[in-house]
Write a protein that holds these residues in place. Structure first.
Motif, PDB file in Angstrom:
ATOM      1  N   GLU A  34      44.997  58.559  23.896  1.00 48.94           N
ATOM      2  CA  GLU A  34      46.443  58.691  23.651  1.00 48.94           C
ATOM      3  C   GLU A  34      47.073  57.353  23.265  1.00 48.94           C
ATOM      4  O   GLU A  34      48.164  57.313  22.733  1.00 48.94           O
ATOM      5  N   ASN A  35      46.357  56.239  23.535  1.00 48.73           N
ATOM      6  CA  ASN A  35      46.893  54.931  23.178  1.00 48.73           C
ATOM      7  C   ASN A  35      46.673  54.567  21.713  1.00 48.73           C
ATOM      8  O   ASN A  35      47.185  53.551  21.236  1.00 48.73           O
ATOM      9  N   GLU A  36      45.923  55.392  20.971  1.00 42.88           N
ATOM     10  CA  GLU A  36      45.714  55.125  19.537  1.00 42.88           C
ATOM     11  C   GLU A  36      47.052  55.171  18.799  1.00 42.88           C
ATOM     12  O   GLU A  36      47.367  54.293  17.988  1.00 42.88           O
TER      13      GLU A  36
ATOM     14  N   ASN B   5      37.525  53.114  17.117  1.00 51.21           N
ATOM     15  CA  ASN B   5      36.152  52.578  17.200  1.00 51.21           C
ATOM     16  C   ASN B   5      35.900  51.922  18.552  1.00 51.21           C
ATOM     17  O   ASN B   5      34.843  52.112  19.148  1.00 51.21           O
ATOM     18  N   ALA B   6      36.871  51.133  19.015  1.00 49.07           N
ATOM     19  CA  ALA B   6      36.718  50.449  20.311  1.00 49.07           C
ATOM     20  C   ALA B   6      36.525  51.482  21.425  1.00 49.07           C
ATOM     21  O   ALA B   6      35.672  51.318  22.300  1.00 49.07           O
ATOM     22  N   ILE B   7      37.303  52.561  21.369  1.00 54.64           N
ATOM     23  CA  ILE B   7      37.236  53.590  22.417  1.00 54.64           C
ATOM     24  C   ILE B   7      35.933  54.395  22.337  1.00 54.64           C
ATOM     25  O   ILE B   7      35.216  54.542  23.324  1.00 54.64           O
ATOM     26  N   ILE B   8      35.618  54.884  21.145  1.00 56.12           N
ATOM     27  CA  ILE B   8      34.454  55.771  20.995  1.00 56.12           C
ATOM     28  C   ILE B   8      33.132  55.009  21.041  1.00 56.12           C
ATOM     29  O   ILE B   8      32.202  55.403  21.722  1.00 56.12           O
ATOM     30  N   HIS B   9      33.084  53.919  20.271  1.00 55.72           N
ATOM     31  CA  HIS B   9      31.811  53.196  20.155  1.00 55.72           C
ATOM     32  C   HIS B   9      31.718  52.034  21.146  1.00 55.72           C
ATOM     33  O   HIS B   9      30.720  51.911  21.851  1.00 55.72           O
ATOM     34  N   GLY B  10      32.760  51.201  21.205  1.00 52.32           N
ATOM     35  CA  GLY B  10      32.739  50.051  22.113  1.00 52.32           C
ATOM     36  C   GLY B  10      32.541  50.491  23.556  1.00 52.32           C
ATOM     37  O   GLY B  10      31.615  50.060  24.237  1.00 52.32           O
ATOM     38  N   TYR B  11      33.426  51.381  24.014  1.00 45.94           N
ATOM     39  CA  TYR B  11      33.380  51.810  25.418  1.00 45.94           C
ATOM     40  C   TYR B  11      32.697  53.159  25.608  1.00 45.94           C
ATOM     41  O   TYR B  11      32.698  53.705  26.707  1.00 45.94           O
TER      42      TYR B  11
ATOM     43  N   GLY C 258      52.648  66.746  12.266  1.00 46.02           N
ATOM     44  CA  GLY C 258      52.591  65.577  13.152  1.00 46.02           C
ATOM     45  C   GLY C 258      51.511  64.610  12.752  1.00 46.02           C
ATOM     46  O   GLY C 258      51.371  64.296  11.574  1.00 46.02           O
ATOM     47  N   GLU C 259      50.746  64.122  13.732  1.00 47.38           N
ATOM     48  CA  GLU C 259      49.787  63.062  13.469  1.00 47.38           C
ATOM     49  C   GLU C 259      48.377  63.487  13.887  1.00 47.38           C
ATOM     50  O   GLU C 259      48.149  63.853  15.028  1.00 47.38           O
ATOM     51  N   LEU C 260      47.460  63.419  12.937  1.00 53.92           N
ATOM     52  CA  LEU C 260      46.073  63.809  13.210  1.00 53.92           C
ATOM     53  C   LEU C 260      45.198  62.560  13.351  1.00 53.92           C
ATOM     54  O   LEU C 260      44.951  61.855  12.374  1.00 53.92           O
ATOM     55  N   ASP C 261      44.769  62.309  14.602  1.00 52.53           N
ATOM     56  CA  ASP C 261      43.869  61.179  14.853  1.00 52.53           C
ATOM     57  C   ASP C 261      42.766  61.644  15.802  1.00 52.53           C
ATOM     58  O   ASP C 261      42.622  62.841  16.045  1.00 52.53           O
ATOM     59  N   HIS C 262      42.018  60.707  16.361  1.00 55.34           N
ATOM     60  CA  HIS C 262      40.928  61.046  17.278  1.00 55.34           C
ATOM     61  C   HIS C 262      41.459  61.823  18.491  1.00 55.34           C
ATOM     62  O   HIS C 262      40.863  62.785  18.945  1.00 55.34           O
ATOM     63  N   HIS C 263      42.646  61.411  18.976  1.00 56.17           N
ATOM     64  CA  HIS C 263      43.232  62.052  20.161  1.00 56.17           C
ATOM     65  C   HIS C 263      43.624  63.514  19.902  1.00 56.17           C
ATOM     66  O   HIS C 263      43.449  64.368  20.754  1.00 56.17           O
ATOM     67  N   THR C 264      44.166  63.780  18.712  1.00 56.04           N
ATOM     68  CA  THR C 264      44.658  65.140  18.430  1.00 56.04           C
ATOM     69  C   THR C 264      43.633  65.995  17.670  1.00 56.04           C
ATOM     70  O   THR C 264      43.882  67.172  17.427  1.00 56.04           O
ATOM     71  N   ALA C 265      42.486  65.400  17.310  1.00 55.36           N
ATOM     72  CA  ALA C 265      41.492  66.143  16.516  1.00 55.36           C
ATOM     73  C   ALA C 265      40.914  67.342  17.274  1.00 55.36           C
ATOM     74  O   ALA C 265      40.670  68.392  16.680  1.00 55.36           O
TER      75      ALA C 265
ATOM     76  N   SER D 168      40.493  58.510   9.792  1.00 58.80           N
ATOM     77  CA  SER D 168      39.160  59.051   9.488  1.00 58.80           C
ATOM     78  C   SER D 168      38.712  60.121  10.488  1.00 58.80           C
ATOM     79  O   SER D 168      37.832  60.917  10.192  1.00 58.80           O
ATOM     80  N   SER D 169      39.322  60.153  11.674  1.00 56.97           N
ATOM     81  CA  SER D 169      39.004  61.225  12.625  1.00 56.97           C
ATOM     82  C   SER D 169      39.435  62.573  12.042  1.00 56.97           C
ATOM     83  O   SER D 169      38.793  63.594  12.275  1.00 56.97           O
ATOM     84  N   GLY D 170      40.523  62.542  11.269  1.00 52.80           N
ATOM     85  CA  GLY D 170      40.994  63.754  10.590  1.00 52.80           C
ATOM     86  C   GLY D 170      40.014  64.204   9.531  1.00 52.80           C
ATOM     87  O   GLY D 170      39.741  65.403   9.385  1.00 52.80           O
ATOM     88  N   LEU D 171      39.452  63.235   8.801  1.00 58.35           N
ATOM     89  CA  LEU D 171      38.446  63.569   7.785  1.00 58.35           C
ATOM     90  C   LEU D 171      37.265  64.275   8.437  1.00 58.35           C
ATOM     91  O   LEU D 171      36.756  65.272   7.914  1.00 58.35           O
ATOM     92  N   GLY D 172      36.858  63.776   9.612  1.00 60.70           N
ATOM     93  CA  GLY D 172      35.721  64.357  10.326  1.00 60.70           C
ATOM     94  C   GLY D 172      35.980  65.791  10.735  1.00 60.70           C
ATOM     95  O   GLY D 172      35.134  66.665  10.544  1.00 60.70           O
TER      96      GLY D 172
END
Lengths: 148, 117
Positions: free
Chosen positions: A16-18, A52-58, B20-27, B58-62
């Motif tokens: 959620e911090n992204e 990347n830091a969240i998924i890969h780093g940690y 809204g916003e599509l990222d790793h968190h919302t994917a 890029s999380s959205g692309l995935g």
């Protein structure tokens, strides 16, 4: 807009911090009067690096800390995004478009390619077991300067 | 910041609107909602409407690529409509345009699929 300004942000490696990180950096950068396109690029780059830091780093652990530093020097933005996670085993491989070490997570493998494309300079500093630091630069030509 | 996923079925076409916003968190929410609708519903094809998608990385692309593969494996087609400039650039960089057709409006996207089915 010219001169020197600095900000530093440290937060938990939670997804959620992204959004928090990219919105904060975008707010800081508005003083350079960027175009919407430049602002979108910066938000995307911050999002890629923090993800990347969240998924890969940690490796998905929420116990880590991600640090984002931004420096404005004249019309140039310097960004440093770092973690103290596992590091990248093979940087050259990680930089290949479409390569991902985690295909099972539906990663597109485009993170590095996007960062390299959207910024003017991009550097990776990584050490196994100690973490990764991404240093990037982008020149923001002020809209005001373009009109004059 | 969050993401809303609106689903609507039009005959055998599933319309998915992302707001809204599509990222790793919302994917994940996009993945689960689309997967559920595709597997449970009687839809062959998918229109992904990105008119109100304000941000994507890029999380959205995935997640889009993953759903494209699912639809394709079931013999269907997935197309995109109303793409924003910032999202368009990511599609170009990743080569997603080579496999996904993009239409200006939802209506033209649906029309293209009805020719297919």
């Amino acid at each position: 807009m010219s001169g020197h300004n600095y900000m530093k942000l440290a937060f938990a490696s939670r997804s959620e911090n992204e959004a928090f990180a990219r919105i904060t950096v975008a707010a800081f950068v508005t003083q350079l009067d960027p175009t919407m396109e430049q602002l979108d690029e910066i938000k995307t780059v911050v999002s890629e690096a923090v993800t990347n830091a969240i998924i890969h780093g940690y490796n998905g652990s929420e116990q880590g800390t991600v640090t984002v530093e931004a420096i404005i020097d004249g019309d140039t933005l310097s960004l440093t995004i770092s973690d103290e996670g596992g590091g990248i085993e093979d940087v050259e491989l990680a930089r290949q478009p479409l390569y991902t070490s985690k295909p099972e997570l539906e990663r597109s493998g485009m993170g590095f390619t996007i960062m390299e494309n959207f910024m003017d300079a991009f550097e990776v500093e990584t050490s196994q077991g100690a973490g990764t630091k991404l240093r990037m630069k982008k020149r923001i030509e002020s809209k005001k300067a373009l009109f004059n | 910041m969050s993401l809303q996923v609106e689903l609507e079925q039009h005959r055998n076409v599933l319309i998915v609107r992302l707001r809204g916003e599509l990222d790793h968190h919302t994917a994940d929410v996009v993945r689960f909602k689309m997967e559920d609708a595709i597997l449970r519903g009687r839809c062959d094809h998918v229109v992904l409407s990105l008119k109100d998608l304000q941000f994507m990385d890029s999380s959205g692309l995935g997640v889009i690529l993953g759903r494209y593969k699912l639809v394709k494996s079931r013999g269907g087609k997935m197309v995109i409509s109303d793409i924003q400039t910032s999202v368009k650039r990511l599609f170009e960089l990743s080569g997603l345009f080579k496999i996904l057709s993009v239409y200006e409006t939802e209506r033209s996207a649906i029309a293209s699929l009805e020719v297919v089915s």
